[in-house]
Design a protein around this motif. Structure first.
Motif, PDB file in Angstrom:
ATOM      1  N   GLY A   1     -36.723 -32.141   0.444  1.00 54.07           N
ATOM      2  CA  GLY A   1     -37.794 -32.943  -0.142  1.00 54.07           C
ATOM      3  C   GLY A   1     -38.106 -34.186   0.672  1.00 54.07           C
ATOM      4  N   VAL A   2     -37.945 -34.081   2.003  1.00 57.34           N
ATOM      5  CA  VAL A   2     -38.212 -35.220   2.891  1.00 57.34           C
ATOM      6  C   VAL A   2     -39.160 -34.768   4.001  1.00 57.34           C
ATOM      7  N   ALA A   3     -39.679 -35.741   4.743  1.00 52.34           N
ATOM      8  CA  ALA A   3     -40.535 -35.439   5.889  1.00 52.34           C
ATOM      9  C   ALA A   3     -39.681 -34.889   7.032  1.00 52.34           C
ATOM     10  N   LYS A   4     -40.220 -33.929   7.774  1.00 60.85           N
ATOM     11  CA  LYS A   4     -39.436 -33.342   8.867  1.00 60.85           C
ATOM     12  C   LYS A   4     -39.100 -34.362   9.948  1.00 60.85           C
ATOM     13  N   SER A   5     -39.908 -35.406  10.072  1.00 62.88           N
ATOM     14  CA  SER A   5     -39.641 -36.430  11.074  1.00 62.88           C
ATOM     15  C   SER A   5     -38.390 -37.248  10.751  1.00 62.88           C
ATOM     16  N   ARG A   6     -37.918 -37.179   9.513  1.00 61.34           N
ATOM     17  CA  ARG A   6     -36.702 -37.910   9.125  1.00 61.34           C
ATOM     18  C   ARG A   6     -35.430 -37.168   9.530  1.00 61.34           C
ATOM     19  N   LEU A   7     -35.547 -35.888   9.899  1.00 63.32           N
ATOM     20  CA  LEU A   7     -34.389 -35.111  10.327  1.00 63.32           C
ATOM     21  C   LEU A   7     -34.255 -35.180  11.840  1.00 63.32           C
ATOM     22  N   VAL A   8     -33.101 -35.650  12.294  1.00 65.99           N
ATOM     23  CA  VAL A   8     -32.838 -35.777  13.722  1.00 65.99           C
ATOM     24  C   VAL A   8     -31.752 -34.779  14.100  1.00 65.99           C
ATOM     25  N   LEU A   9     -32.011 -33.964  15.116  1.00 72.63           N
ATOM     26  CA  LEU A   9     -31.022 -33.007  15.584  1.00 72.63           C
ATOM     27  C   LEU A   9     -29.976 -33.744  16.408  1.00 72.63           C
ATOM     28  N   LEU A  10     -28.736 -33.723  15.967  1.00 71.69           N
ATOM     29  CA  LEU A  10     -27.651 -34.386  16.686  1.00 71.69           C
ATOM     30  C   LEU A  10     -26.961 -33.443  17.661  1.00 71.69           C
ATOM     31  N   ARG A  11     -26.812 -32.193  17.246  1.00 73.52           N
ATOM     32  CA  ARG A  11     -26.041 -31.247  18.049  1.00 73.52           C
ATOM     33  C   ARG A  11     -26.532 -29.835  17.767  1.00 73.52           C
ATOM     34  N   GLY A  12     -26.546 -28.987  18.796  1.00 75.43           N
ATOM     35  CA  GLY A  12     -26.835 -27.576  18.611  1.00 75.43           C
ATOM     36  C   GLY A  12     -28.221 -27.118  18.985  1.00 75.43           C
ATOM     37  N   ALA A  13     -28.872 -27.776  19.919  1.00 75.49           N
ATOM     38  CA  ALA A  13     -30.237 -27.386  20.305  1.00 75.49           C
ATOM     39  C   ALA A  13     -30.310 -25.933  20.767  1.00 75.49           C
ATOM     40  N   ALA A  14     -29.274 -25.454  21.445  1.00 75.79           N
ATOM     41  CA  ALA A  14     -29.280 -24.086  21.958  1.00 75.79           C
ATOM     42  C   ALA A  14     -28.210 -23.231  21.286  1.00 75.79           C
ATOM     43  N   SER A  15     -27.804 -23.618  20.094  1.00 72.34           N
ATOM     44  CA  SER A  15     -26.748 -22.920  19.378  1.00 72.34           C
ATOM     45  C   SER A  15     -27.218 -22.535  17.980  1.00 72.34           C
ATOM     46  N   ARG A  16     -26.565 -21.581  17.370  1.00 70.90           N
ATOM     47  CA  ARG A  16     -26.868 -21.227  15.990  1.00 70.90           C
ATOM     48  C   ARG A  16     -26.383 -22.300  15.026  1.00 70.90           C
ATOM     49  N   ASP A  17     -25.277 -22.941  15.384  1.00 73.96           N
ATOM     50  CA  ASP A  17     -24.722 -24.001  14.545  1.00 73.96           C
ATOM     51  C   ASP A  17     -25.339 -25.327  14.958  1.00 73.96           C
TER      52      ASP A  17
END
Length: 84
Positions: free
Chosen positions: A62-78
């Motif tokens: 229930g938040v804007a997607k811009s509030r989610l920051v990818l910390l780890r796993g850009a090329a991983s399933r996890d």
């Protein structure tokens, strides 16, 4: 899972670990045994599956997607996202 179904996890600074399955038959999120699984129809190339997972997770939180920051796993399933 419905829009806002994971709203109880939407705390600022929360780190949310997910497992992404690209190339699924349909987009969906399943929370099972303490693990959030995200199935996306997007292919696992050029970050498309990651972006699709970010959109689905943001909708479930229930938040804007811009509030989610990818910390780890850009090329991983996890993957690990932080809610800012």
């Amino acid at each position: 899972m419905d829009k806002g179904a994971l709203v109880h996890l939407a705390l600022e600074g929360a780190e949310i670990a997910v497992r992404v399955t690209p190339g699924a038959a349909r987009d969906r999120i399943a929370a099972e045994a303490g693990c959030i699984r995200i199935h996306v129809t997007a292919p696992p190339e050029d970050g498309r599956a990651t972006r699709a997972a970010q959109v689905l997770l943001a909708r479930a939180l229930g938040v804007a997607k811009s509030r989610l920051v990818l910390l780890r796993g850009a090329a991983s399933r996890d993957k690990l996202f932080r809610l800012d």
